[in-house]
Scaffold this active site. Structure first.
Site, mmCIF file in Angstrom:
data_model
loop_
_atom_site.group_PDB
_atom_site.id
_atom_site.type_symbol
_atom_site.label_atom_id
_atom_site.label_comp_id
_atom_site.label_asym_id
_atom_site.label_seq_id
_atom_site.Cartn_x
_atom_site.Cartn_y
_atom_site.Cartn_z
ATOM 1 N N ASP A 54 76.312 -47.024 65.715
ATOM 2 C CA ASP A 54 75.695 -47.471 67.450
ATOM 3 C C ASP A 54 74.095 -47.536 67.377
ATOM 4 O O ASP A 54 73.562 -48.267 66.345
ATOM 5 C CB ASP A 54 75.992 -45.724 67.576
ATOM 6 C CG ASP A 54 75.885 -45.560 69.467
ATOM 7 O OD1 ASP A 54 75.849 -46.585 69.814
ATOM 8 O OD2 ASP A 54 75.359 -44.655 69.083
ATOM 9 N N GLU B 38 71.502 -46.842 70.272
ATOM 10 C CA GLU B 38 70.869 -45.146 71.298
ATOM 11 C C GLU B 38 71.973 -43.950 69.328
ATOM 12 O O GLU B 38 72.518 -44.098 69.924
ATOM 13 C CB GLU B 38 71.565 -44.805 72.399
ATOM 14 C CG GLU B 38 71.398 -46.648 73.545
ATOM 15 C CD GLU B 38 71.612 -46.561 74.391
ATOM 16 O OE1 GLU B 38 71.229 -45.793 75.175
ATOM 17 O OE2 GLU B 38 72.177 -47.821 75.209
ATOM 18 N N ASP C 203 77.801 -49.176 74.119
ATOM 19 C CA ASP C 203 78.105 -49.266 74.680
ATOM 20 C C ASP C 203 76.812 -49.435 76.297
ATOM 21 O O ASP C 203 77.142 -49.618 77.203
ATOM 22 C CB ASP C 203 78.787 -47.888 75.757
ATOM 23 C CG ASP C 203 79.560 -47.429 74.993
ATOM 24 O OD1 ASP C 203 80.795 -48.313 74.764
ATOM 25 O OD2 ASP C 203 80.032 -45.918 74.574
#
Length: 201
Positions: free
Chosen positions: A7, A9, A91
């Protein structure tokens, strides 16, 4: 061969929208999927707020350029890249991430993208594909990679589950409670210890 999927963040950089809200003073932009569970509803609300305040992608990128990587993030990325390949799966949006990727020395990034007007107005967003985090891990497995993955929140769980080896990094307590099957690291050194048996030279 191994490959690492991560990921962005909460792992290498702070949460982007929360920091955009802090720097611009627009508190409504602090809303996340914890406040509005439907991602499409949340994003359309964010886009509406940006238009209301006449903020373009250029304004947002300027704000994001002030966000610094988390302490130790660059060294940790270098440590991985000396031993394996790293794909960041997020995302976020390519246009938002650009200032951050420059600071992180441009690791490979797979994310979504925005639809922009000629003046830089954010008009819409496009998902690269549904459940892309899981799909990236699945694609790497289909290429005969042994996939290691880590992230910090609920939207990473499908990637962690799909990977051969999944780890939580600095997750909220609720995520730890809901997914006790994943080992938890609270700093980069602990995460190195989890990864080392698989990627150490």
């Amino acid at each position: 061969m191994h490959i690492v999927c991560s990921d962005l963040e909460g792992v290498f950089v702070p949460e982007v929208w929360i920091n955009v809200a802090r720097i611009t003073g627009i508190d409504e932009l602090k809303l996340t999927t914890r406040d509005i569970s439907d991602y499409d509803v949340l994003m359309r609300r964010r886009i509406s707020i940006l238009k209301q305040h006449k903020l373009t992608i250029h304004d947002i990128q300027k704000v994001i350029s002030e966000i610094q990587p988390l302490d130790g993030a660059l060294d940790f990325i270098d440590w991985i890249k000396q031993r394996s390949q790293l794909i960041i799966v997020s995302d976020t949006f390519l246009e938002f991430a650009e200032p951050l990727m420059m600071q992180l020395k441009r690791p490979t990034l797979m994310c979504n993208y925005l639809v922009l007007g000629e003046d830089g107005t954010v008009e819409d967003y496009k998902l690269r594909q549904p459940d892309q985090k899981r799909m990236v891990a699945k694609a790497m497995k289909s290429l005969n990679y042994d996939v290691l993955a880590f992230g910090d929140s609920y939207n990473d769980i499908s990637m962690l589950s799909e990977a051969h080896h999944g780890f939580l990094f600095c997750p909220p307590e609720k995520v730890v409670k809901d997914y006790p099957e994943f080992p938890v690291a609270v700093n980069y050194e602990e995460l190195k210890n989890y990864l080392r048996p698989f990627i150490e030279l």
